[in-house]
Design a protein around this motif. Structure first.
Motif, PDB file in Angstrom:
ATOM      1  N   GLU A 507     -47.205  18.667   7.618  1.00  0.00           N
ATOM      2  CA  GLU A 507     -47.826  19.135   8.866  1.00  0.00           C
ATOM      3  C   GLU A 507     -48.493  17.972   9.595  1.00  0.00           C
ATOM      4  N   PRO A 512     -40.888  19.038  10.632  1.00  0.00           N
ATOM      5  CA  PRO A 512     -40.415  20.408  10.360  1.00  0.00           C
ATOM      6  C   PRO A 512     -40.129  20.594   8.867  1.00  0.00           C
ATOM      7  N   PRO A 582     -39.724  28.561   8.493  1.00  0.00           N
ATOM      8  CA  PRO A 582     -40.180  27.320   9.120  1.00  0.00           C
ATOM      9  C   PRO A 582     -41.442  27.514   9.954  1.00  0.00           C
ATOM     10  N   GLU A 583     -41.858  28.767  10.115  1.00  0.00           N
ATOM     11  CA  GLU A 583     -43.090  29.079  10.845  1.00  0.00           C
ATOM     12  C   GLU A 583     -44.170  29.453   9.841  1.00  0.00           C
ATOM     13  N   GLU A 630     -32.738  19.792  10.179  1.00  0.00           N
ATOM     14  CA  GLU A 630     -33.964  20.307  10.795  1.00  0.00           C
ATOM     15  C   GLU A 630     -33.653  21.419  11.786  1.00  0.00           C
TER      16      GLU A 630
END
Length: 786
Positions: A507, A512, A582-583, A630
């Motif tokens: 992060e 990602p 991915p969120e 990605e």
């Protein structure tokens, strides 16, 4: 004058009333989207159904042009719709109950009369009814460039889902994004030899079809054998098949895991090119690696583990600024060095998603040359790894961490029991010399890390897992609950903190990645749990954002009471399912804001993605994540989440079949159990000794009229008020065991207990069923005139 809606927005003719409320237009009948104003419930629900990929609060607000106070009103409206059961949280936002997610794994099962392909979800809950049909479109991709992959009957595909525009057909249409498994002409089944010498291949699952096998195509197969067959589909009559492989008698447990492997479509044979790639792999070099071979890292695993992907070491922090603190090092096998994006090994690993563990075998994600050799942190052998060094204060707070690409040499391979025995004062010849320099510092570090864990208060469910031990011939030897040792907890906490460090680092680098996320329980599930707990006199707070420690308080109230097991089960049922995404939405159960799987890249593809992301973002050399990868993280997360559920279902089915086979010769015997599930149709009763469930049909409970009381999770007799509730201890008799289906049927021997005053929902359910003329299956019909 409102703005013109953008293309794709829902548009209808409108009529506004002349009396606006609080400056807003009040919409009636066929309302339109009016930018800047909260839409009516019907329009909002329709928008979510039509736009599954734009169904989170931010996208909805953007679509309707909502700002400021209107966004607050939208949040409240969405919460109300969720409480009413009209919406439920999905991986990407909100969805109508029972709706398919935007990306779904499908099995193409049939064709329409005009040749169009029809598919159904590969995984679908049994209690959710019939899986919805999906019309598969063969069209251009999402950007309109080129063609989507050409799918065929029998294929398993990852597809983008759209609500069907035409009525009267399948509820959804789909566009194929990726073909996971191509059509195979092989089937698994059980041979039934006919009197004339020919045979039938009986399917192993309910969706399969019977096939005919001529005597010349039987080979060495005998009646009752589990076989793999080559299928020839003719235009008329039953499909024909030819025996390819005899897997053994279905009466042996060794065949049972194969049934689950085939029934769930788990890839279990590595293609030749994958095996060739694994065989050609060479040991990693020291290029761009730190030499940590003198660091006495040790592996602590189950005694029967064949691969070792994590090693640990701890030491006091020498810094005067961190008096009493510790440095914990976790080293993880460097799988990303060997399994490069887009390679044959990578494609097969993604196709599998994870390793699958059965009592008699493991279906690995990677070939043995990689998983058990080059990437296994073997004792005394040089192995590449990615390590994280974490500094903790004496209070258990992590101050800093750094990642390193290293070459290591494990100082020792230990089992959990071996390491624990040494700490408990019973070292052996191997652990004796390791006790002071390695094991005691590890336990000291765990004591410090535990302070941080206790402060964090993750969800602490008491749900012991049972392990099945097989005899050499594959039959069940025993079922037991392994002892939960501090050695287990030590490794678990160190792995959790390494996973947190990976997520924080990526992060910070704005890289990602794929997170491991666990959403908070939905408001509707919270309300169901609240109603249930109220029947036990346990209060649960209303409103606000619940945290994991709120549930720990509930569990503490039930501890050492007759309700302890049932409360633990109901709290577990109230939880959402952890998935990959991915969120980031955090991990509710662990009470962590950032969490990503990093510590098991040998057996989980998600961890391999995180390793590649770390290599790329930190400039650690070869094997970095690629821009193309990605861009596919959404699809990859959807796939591996599905494959994880597939593995869990296969493992569960295998255990059920093993226990059903084990008990098949004990029909008529009596067992002690407890009520593990309550439905209108009857009771699920668990046998704690065996870790298996069986069913008691409501028709066998007695002559009273039983009504399902959802709030109490109970079936209660209307006349006498005697009933059975979740968690009740009961005695049952085994009436039937069906090994192939993994099914047990019981007869209830215990009389129901007095349930007290019935709840309002109980009376409403009874009146509703009497008015409709419906009784519980098999019970006496309601008396007329009531």
């Amino acid at each position: 004058m409102t703005k013109e809606p953008r293309e794709g927005r829902h548009q209808k003719a409108t009529s506004r009333t002349s009396t606006p409320r609080a400056g807003k237009a009040v919409i009636k009948e066929s309302p339109a989207i009016v930018q800047g104003f909260l839409p009516p419930r019907e329009i909002l629900l329709e928008f979510i159904a039509d736009n599954p990929d734009r169904s989170n609060k931010r996208e909805i607000a953007k679509a309707f042009g909502l700002k400021g106070e209107a966004r607050v009103e939208l949040r409240d409206l969405l919460r109300d719709l969720e409480d009413e059961g009209l919406l439920q949280k999905s991986r990407k936002g909100l969805a109508r109950p029972g709706a398919l997610p935007p990306m779904t794994l499908l099995d193409i099962t049939t064709r329409t009369t005009d040749g169009q392909l029809i598919a159904r979800p590969s995984e679908w809950p049994e209690d959710a009814g019939v899986a919805p049909a999906v019309l598969v479109r063969q069209s251009s991709d999402a950007r309109g460039k080129g063609k989507a992959p050409a799918a065929n009957l029998g294929d398993r595909v990852l597809a983008k889902i759209f609500p069907a525009k035409e009525k009267g057909g399948p509820a959804y249409t789909a566009r194929v994004v990726k073909i996971i498994d191509k059509l195979k002409n092989a089937a698994l089944g059980v041979i039934r030899v006919l009197p004339d010498g020919d045979a039938r291949l009986m399917p192993i699952d309910r969706r399969g079809e019977e096939m005919q096998i001529s005597r010349q195509d039987l080979g060495d197969a005998k009646d009752g054998d589990l076989i793999e067959a080559d299928v020839v589909r003719g235009r008329f009559g039953l499909p024909r098949a030819k025996v390819l492989t005899v897997l053994g008698s279905v009466a042996t447990e060794k065949a049972i895991s194969m049934i689950a492997i085939y029934a769930h479509g788990i890839p279990h044979v590595f293609p030749a090119q994958v095996m060739e790639a694994a065989a050609a792999a060479k040991p990693a070099s020291m290029v761009k690696r730190e030499d940590w071979r003198d660091v006495p890292l040790v592996t602590i695993d189950p005694a029967d583990a064949k691969d070792h992907d994590d090693a640990v070491y701890a030491e006091p922090d020498p810094s005067p600024d961190n008096e009493g603190g510790v440095i914990v090092t976790v080293a993880i096998a460097d799988v990303s060095y060997y399994v490069r994006t887009g390679s044959a090994l990578d494609r097969e690993a993604l196709k599998r998603g994870n390793s699958v563990y059965f009592p008699d075998r493991v279906v690995p994600m990677l070939p043995e040359r990689i998983s058990n050799d080059l990437c296994s942190l073997r004792e005394g052998e040089d192995r590449p790894a990615i390590a994280v060094r974490m500094v903790f204060s004496r209070e258990g707070r992590k101050g800093s961490h750094t990642f390193h690409r290293i070459m290591m040499k494990s100082a020792a391979k230990l089992s959990y029991q071996q390491a624990q025995a040494a700490i408990d004062g019973k070292p052996d010849d191997k652990t004796g010399p390791l006790l002071e320099p390695i094991l005691k510092p590890l336990w000291r570090a765990y004591e410090i890390m535990k302070r941080g864990r206790d402060r964090r208060q993750p969800l602490e469910l008491d749900m012991p897992e049972r392990k099945i031990v097989l005899k050499p011939d594959g039959t069940v030897d025993r079922v037991f609950v392994p002892e939960r040792l501090d050695a287990h907890k030590l490794i678990e906490e160190m792995m959790i903190q390494a996973n947190v460090a990976a997520a924080e680092t990526l992060e910070k680098k704005r890289q990602p990645l794929i997170y491991r996320v666990h959403d908070a329980p939905s408001l509707s599930k919270q309300e169901s749990l609240r109603e249930f707990l109220a029947t036990l006199g346990i209060a649960m707070a209303k409103g606000g954002q619940l945290r994991s420690n709120s549930f720990n308080g509930i569990l503490a109230k039930a501890e050492d009471t007759p309700h302890q097991t049932m409360v633990n089960e109901m709290v577990l049922r109230s939880q959402s399912q952890a998935i990959y995404s991915p969120e980031n939405i955090g991990h509710f159960g662990l009470n962590l804001l950032k969490y990503a799987h990093f510590t098991s890249p040998i057996r989980r593809y998600a961890d391999l993605i995180v390793h590649r992301a770390l290599v790329g973002s930190l400039g650690l050399g070869e094997g970095a994540i690629t821009p193309e990868e990605e861009a596919q993280l959404d699809d990859i997360a959807a796939e591996i989440s599905t494959f994880e559920r597939r593995a869990m279902a296969a493992e569960r089915d295998t255990i059920n079949r093993l226990i059903a086979h084990h008990l098949a010769g004990r029909v008529g015997e009596e067992f002690e159990g407890r009520v593990a599930g309550v439905t209108k149709a009857g009771l699920f009763v668990a046998l704690p000794t065996y870790g298996a469930d069986g069913f008691v049909p409501v028709s066998t409970l007695g002559s009273d009229y039983f009504i399902y009381d959802e709030s109490r999770q109970a079936l209660i007799g209307e006349k006498h008020g005697l009933g059975y509730q979740l968690g009740d201890p009961v005695d049952v008799r085994l009436a039937e065991a069906i090994p192939l289906a993994g099914a047990l049927r019981f007869e209830m021997l215990s009389e129901g207990r007095k349930m007290g005053i019935a709840t309002r929902s109980f009376h409403k359910a009874g009146r509703r069923e009497r008015r409709s003329g419906r009784a519980q299956p098999g019970t006496r019909p309601p008396r007329r005139g009531r």
